[in-house]
Design an enzyme around this catalytic site. Structure first.
Site, PDB file in Angstrom:
ATOM      1  CG  HIS A   6      -1.955  -1.064   1.200  1.00  0.00           C
ATOM      2  ND1 HIS A   6      -3.110  -0.935   0.468  1.00  0.00           N
ATOM      3  CD2 HIS A   6      -2.010  -2.292   1.765  1.00  0.00           C
ATOM      4  CE1 HIS A   6      -3.846  -2.024   0.605  1.00  0.00           C
ATOM      5  NE2 HIS A   6      -3.198  -2.866   1.382  1.00  0.00           N
ATOM      6  CB  VAL A 144     -11.957  10.349  -6.736  1.00  0.00           C
ATOM      7  CG1 VAL A 144     -11.306  10.690  -8.072  1.00  0.00           C
ATOM      8  CG2 VAL A 144     -11.068  10.819  -5.581  1.00  0.00           C
ATOM      9  CB  SER A 150      -6.619   4.556 -11.122  1.00  0.00           C
ATOM     10  OG  SER A 150      -7.622   3.640 -10.795  1.00  0.00           O
ATOM     11  CE  LYS A 151      -7.014  10.734 -14.461  1.00  0.00           C
ATOM     12  NZ  LYS A 151      -6.236  10.004 -15.455  1.00  0.00           N
ATOM     13  CG  LEU A 153      -7.847  13.681  -6.372  1.00  0.00           C
ATOM     14  CD1 LEU A 153      -6.796  14.785  -6.258  1.00  0.00           C
ATOM     15  CD2 LEU A 153      -8.873  14.065  -7.449  1.00  0.00           C
ATOM     16  CB  ALA A 154      -8.062   8.561  -2.798  1.00  0.00           C
ATOM     17  CG  LEU A 392     -23.803   8.898   9.886  1.00  0.00           C
ATOM     18  CD1 LEU A 392     -24.203  10.315   9.530  1.00  0.00           C
ATOM     19  CD2 LEU A 392     -24.999   8.117  10.419  1.00  0.00           C
TER      20      LEU A 392
HETATM   21  S1  MYA Z   1     -15.475   5.028   2.576  1.00  0.00           S
HETATM   22  C1  MYA Z   1     -16.221   5.407   1.029  1.00  0.00           C
HETATM   23  C2  MYA Z   1     -15.209   5.478  -0.065  1.00  0.00           C
HETATM   24  N1  MYA Z   1     -15.795   5.992  -1.289  1.00  0.00           N
HETATM   25  C3  MYA Z   1     -16.204   5.226  -2.310  1.00  0.00           C
HETATM   26  O1  MYA Z   1     -16.087   4.012  -2.317  1.00  0.00           O
HETATM   27  C4  MYA Z   1     -16.851   5.988  -3.459  1.00  0.00           C
HETATM   28  C5  MYA Z   1     -16.504   5.433  -4.811  1.00  0.00           C
HETATM   29  N2  MYA Z   1     -15.063   5.401  -4.995  1.00  0.00           N
HETATM   30  C6  MYA Z   1     -14.282   6.481  -5.158  1.00  0.00           C
HETATM   31  O2  MYA Z   1     -14.736   7.613  -5.198  1.00  0.00           O
HETATM   32  C7  MYA Z   1     -12.799   6.232  -5.307  1.00  0.00           C
HETATM   33  O3  MYA Z   1     -12.580   4.902  -5.725  1.00  0.00           O
HETATM   34  C8  MYA Z   1     -12.008   6.519  -3.994  1.00  0.00           C
HETATM   35  C9  MYA Z   1     -10.544   6.141  -4.206  1.00  0.00           C
HETATM   36  C10 MYA Z   1     -12.087   8.002  -3.661  1.00  0.00           C
HETATM   37  C11 MYA Z   1     -12.558   5.709  -2.830  1.00  0.00           C
HETATM   38  N3  MYA Z   1     -10.458   4.609   2.190  1.00  0.00           N
HETATM   39  O4  MYA Z   1      -6.878   8.119  -5.833  1.00  0.00           O
HETATM   40  P1  MYA Z   1      -6.515   6.687  -5.914  1.00  0.00           P
HETATM   41  C12 MYA Z   1      -6.579   4.239  -1.144  1.00  0.00           C
HETATM   42  C13 MYA Z   1      -9.135   4.817   2.384  1.00  0.00           C
HETATM   43  O5  MYA Z   1      -5.684   6.302  -7.081  1.00  0.00           O
HETATM   44  P2  MYA Z   1      -9.262   6.036  -6.463  1.00  0.00           P
HETATM   45  C14 MYA Z   1     -15.046   6.595   3.216  1.00  0.00           C
HETATM   46  O6  MYA Z   1     -15.481   7.602   2.752  1.00  0.00           O
HETATM   47  C15 MYA Z   1      -6.043   2.992  -1.829  1.00  0.00           C
HETATM   48  O7  MYA Z   1      -5.905   1.939  -0.901  1.00  0.00           O
HETATM   49  N4  MYA Z   1      -8.222   4.693   1.398  1.00  0.00           N
HETATM   50  O8  MYA Z   1      -7.830   5.753  -5.830  1.00  0.00           O
HETATM   51  C16 MYA Z   1     -14.063   6.626   4.378  1.00  0.00           C
HETATM   52  C17 MYA Z   1      -4.739   3.505  -2.386  1.00  0.00           C
HETATM   53  O9  MYA Z   1      -3.771   3.618  -1.362  1.00  0.00           O
HETATM   54  P3  MYA Z   1      -2.645   2.463  -1.208  1.00  0.00           P
HETATM   55  C18 MYA Z   1      -8.670   4.359   0.178  1.00  0.00           C
HETATM   56  O10 MYA Z   1      -9.940   4.739  -6.643  1.00  0.00           O
HETATM   57  C19 MYA Z   1     -12.796   7.268   3.893  1.00  0.00           C
HETATM   58  C20 MYA Z   1      -5.084   4.923  -2.806  1.00  0.00           C
HETATM   59  O11 MYA Z   1      -6.255   5.306  -2.028  1.00  0.00           O
HETATM   60  C21 MYA Z   1     -10.026   4.139  -0.088  1.00  0.00           C
HETATM   61  O12 MYA Z   1      -9.190   6.953  -7.625  1.00  0.00           O
HETATM   62  C22 MYA Z   1     -11.662   7.157   4.885  1.00  0.00           C
HETATM   63  C23 MYA Z   1      -5.442   4.977  -4.273  1.00  0.00           C
HETATM   64  O13 MYA Z   1      -5.775   6.298  -4.559  1.00  0.00           O
HETATM   65  C24 MYA Z   1     -10.929   4.261   0.991  1.00  0.00           C
HETATM   66  N5  MYA Z   1     -12.242   4.039   0.843  1.00  0.00           N
HETATM   67  O14 MYA Z   1     -10.044   6.811  -5.288  1.00  0.00           O
HETATM   68  C25 MYA Z   1     -10.387   7.765   4.364  1.00  0.00           C
HETATM   69  N6  MYA Z   1     -10.157   3.829  -1.394  1.00  0.00           N
HETATM   70  O15 MYA Z   1      -1.847   2.498  -2.480  1.00  0.00           O
HETATM   71  C26 MYA Z   1      -9.226   7.612   5.343  1.00  0.00           C
HETATM   72  C27 MYA Z   1      -8.935   3.847  -1.927  1.00  0.00           C
HETATM   73  O16 MYA Z   1      -1.879   2.799   0.004  1.00  0.00           O
HETATM   74  C28 MYA Z   1      -9.272   8.620   6.444  1.00  0.00           C
HETATM   75  N7  MYA Z   1      -8.040   4.155  -0.984  1.00  0.00           N
HETATM   76  O17 MYA Z   1      -3.414   1.171  -1.071  1.00  0.00           O
HETATM   77  C29 MYA Z   1      -8.027   8.581   7.288  1.00  0.00           C
HETATM   78  C30 MYA Z   1      -8.055   9.591   8.437  1.00  0.00           C
HETATM   79  C31 MYA Z   1      -7.829  11.025   7.933  1.00  0.00           C
HETATM   80  C32 MYA Z   1      -8.030  12.067   9.028  1.00  0.00           C
HETATM   81  C33 MYA Z   1      -6.973  12.007  10.099  1.00  0.00           C
HETATM   82  C34 MYA Z   1      -7.201  13.062  11.191  1.00  0.00           C
HETATM   83  C35 MYA Z   1      -6.167  13.032  12.246  1.00  0.00           C
END
Ligand code: MYA
Length: 392
Positions: A6, A144, A150-151, A153-154, A392
Site C-alpha cells: 500500500h 473521486v 486511479s490517479k 487523488l484519494a 454513517l
Molecule cells: S469510505 C467510502 C469510499 N468511497 C467510495 O467508495 C466511493 C466510490 N469510490 C471512489 O470515489 C474512489 O474509488 C475513492 C478512491 C475516492 C474511494 N479509504 O486516488 P486513488 C486508497 C481509504 O488512485 P481512487 C469513506 O469515505 C487505496 O488503498 N483509502 O484511488 C471513508 C490507495 O492507497 P494504497 C482508500 O480509486 C474514507 C489509494 O487510495 C479508499 O481513484 C476514509 C489509491 O488512490 C478508501 N475508501 O479513489 C479515508 N479507497 O496504495 C481515510 C482507496 O496505500 C481517512 N483508498 O493502497 C483517514 C483519516 C484522515 C483524518 C486524520 C485526522 C487526524
C-alpha cells in the site's frame, strides 16, 4: 492478513498488517502530536488543473453540487445495481453536528469550469476507547469522480483532511469502508430485514430461495399494523436529558463507543423527517423513559431498472432496552419504518444487535464493513459486538 503493498497506507500512522497482534504492542496513539503552530500551513499541492474548495453545506447551490457528485460517483454495490444517494437534509445532518468545522468539508474543483470533482469530509467527535476518551475526526464521503480514478487523488484528499484536523489539534480519526486496508480494528456485516419483499425481489436486492415463492415471502415478512409496546412514542426535545443518560449507561459496556453529551444526542437523535427517527418507551405510570430505539434513512438510486428508481432504507442506530424486550422494541421500529415506506431495514451485527437479527427475520448481506482508527493502535482484533459506534 494481507501482503499487498500500500504505497500510501504503508506510510501512515495506522496499525500495519506486518505488526501482527499481541501484548508487546502498545495500545494508544502511534505518533505523538506536534505543536499546532508547527503544522503545515499551506494546503497540499494538487495537479495544475485543479484547486481546493471548502464546501459550505449551508449554501444551497454547493450542497446540491455535493449531492450530484455523490449521486453519480459514490459507493455502488458489487453488482453495480444500487448507488447510495444523499439528500441535502441528510448531508446537513451528517456534516454539521455541534462544533463542526467547515474547513473539514473539502472539495476539489476543475479550475477552468469550477466543476466539483472530488470530496472528503470529517466531523469532530469524542470516542471512548476502553477508558480513554479521544477527540477524533469521523471521516466519510471520500469520493473521486469516475473519470479521475486511479490517479492517486484519494491520498491527497486524505492528507489534506489530516492537515486540517491537525490545525484543530485533532490527531486521531475513525472511519469505515468496504475496502480492506491496514488494518481494521473489527469487521462487521450488514443484515437486512425485508419490509417490501416484492419490490426488493423486483430490483434484485434479494433473491427468492429455491423453496420460497413470492406469496410465502410476503407472508413471512408481514408485520403487525400497530405497534405492540405500551408507551412507545416519538422522541421529543424534552427527552434529551433522559435519553442521554440511558444511552451513556448503555454505551459504557462496549470497548469502543461514542461519548455522547446532551448536545450530541439532540443533534444526532432528535427526529428529522426522512433523515433520523427515534422512539422512546415511556412508562405510563411514572413518566420514566425505559427504552429507546432509533434509525436513520438513506436511499439508494436503483440503476438500470424500468419500474423503480429509489430504494428507501432504514439503518439501525442505537437500541437500548431496560424493560421492553429488545426484539419487541426493534420490531416496533420495523413497523414504524414500514409505515414510512422504507423498503428494507438494515442493521450491523454490532452492540447487542445479534440478539434480535435472526428472531426478527433479518438475513445476512454480502456487505462487510471494516472499522478503522487512524493514529490509534488497538493491538488485538475486536469482535463486532464490542463496537458501540455507528459511523454513517
Ligand atoms: S469510505 C467510502 C469510499 N468511497 C467510495 O467508495 C466511493 C466510490 N469510490 C471512489 O470515489 C474512489 O474509488 C475513492 C478512491 C475516492 C474511494 N479509504 O486516488 P486513488 C486508497 C481509504 O488512485 P481512487 C469513506 O469515505 C487505496 O488503498 N483509502 O484511488 C471513508 C490507495 O492507497 P494504497 C482508500 O480509486 C474514507 C489509494 O487510495 C479508499 O481513484 C476514509 C489509491 O488512490 C478508501 N475508501 O479513489 C479515508 N479507497 O496504495 C481515510 C482507496 O496505500 C481517512 N483508498 O493502497 C483517514 C483519516 C484522515 C483524518 C486524520 C485526522 C487526524
Amino acid at each position: 492478513m494481507s501482503n499487498k503493498q500500500h504505497r500510501f497506507w504503508d506510510t501512515q500512522p495506522v496499525r500495519q498488517f506486518k505488526d501482527g497482534l499481541g501484548p508487546s504492542l502498545v495500545e494508544g496513539p502511534i505518533e505523538q502530536p506536534t505543536p499546532v503552530d508547527a503544522v503545515k500551513q499551506e494546503p497540499y499541492n494538487l495537479p495544475a488543473l485543479y484547486e481546493w474548495t471548502t464546501c459550505d453545506m449551508d449554501d444551497d447551490r454547493t450542497c446540491s453540487e455535493v449531492c450530484n457528485l455523490l449521486r453519480d460517483n459514490y459507493v455502488v454495490n458489487e453488482a453495480s445495481t444500487f448507488r447510495l444517494s444523499f439528500s441535502k437534509e441528510f448531508l446537513r445532518w451528517a456534516l454539521c453536528p455541534p462544533g463542526y468545522f467547515k474547513s473539514w468539508h473539502i472539495g476539489v474543483r476543475v479550475k477552468a469550469t469550477q466543476k466539483l470533482v472530488s470530496f472528503i469530509t470529517g466531523v469532530p467527535s469524542r470516542i471512548r476507547v476502553r477508558r480513554e476518551v479521544v477527540r477524533m475526526a469521523e471521516v466519510n464521503l471520500l469520493c473521486v469522480h469516475k473519470k479521475l480514478r486511479s490517479k492517486r487523488l484519494a491520498p491527497v484528499m486524505i492528507k489534506e483532511l489530516t492537515r486540517r484536523a491537525h490545525l484543530e489539534n485533532v490527531w486521531q480519526a475513525a472511519y469505515t469502508g468496504g475496502l480492506l486496508l491496514p488494518t481494521p480494528i473489527a469487521t462487521c456485516r450488514y443484515w437486512h430485514r425485508s419490509l417490501n419483499p416484492k419490490k426488493l425481489v423486483d430490483v434484485r436486492f434479494y433473491r427468492l430461495g429455491p423453496r420460497m415463492t413470492m406469496s410465502r415471502a410476503v407472508k413471512l415478512h408481514r408485520l403487525p399494523e400497530a405497534i405492540v409496546t405500551l408507551g412507545f412514542r416519538k422522541m421529543e426535545l424534552a427527552d434529551v436529558p433522559a435519553i442521554t443518560k440511558l444511552l451513556r449507561g448503555f454505551l459504557s459496556q462496549f470497548f469502543i463507543a461514542a461519548d455522547l453529551d446532551e448536545k450530541d444526542v439532540e443533534h444526532w437523535l432528535l427526529p428529522v423527517e426522512n433523515v433520523v427517527d427515534s422512539y422512546v418507551v415511556q412508562n405510563p405510570g411514572t413518566n420514566e423513559l425505559t427504552d429507546f430505539c432509533s434509525f436513520y434513512t438513506l436511499s439508494s438510486s436503483i440503476l438500470n431498472n424500468q419500474n423503480h428508481s429509489v430504494l428507501k432504507a432504514a439503518y439501525s442506530l442505537y437500541n437500548v432496552s431496560t424493560k421492553t424486550p429488545l426484539h419487541q422494541l426493534v420490531n416496533d421500529a420495523l413497523i414504524v419504518a414500514k409505515k414510512e415506506d422504507h423498503d428494507v431495514f438494515n442493521a450491523l451485527d454490532i452492540m447487542h444487535n445479534h440478539a434480535f437479527l435472526d428472531k426478527l427475520k433479518f438475513g445476512p448481506g454480502d456487505w462487510r464493513r471494516h472499522y478503522y482508527l487512524y493514529n490509534y493502535r488497538i493491538p488485538f482484533a475486536l469482535r463486532s459486538p464490542a463496537l458501540g459506534l455507528v459511523l454513517l
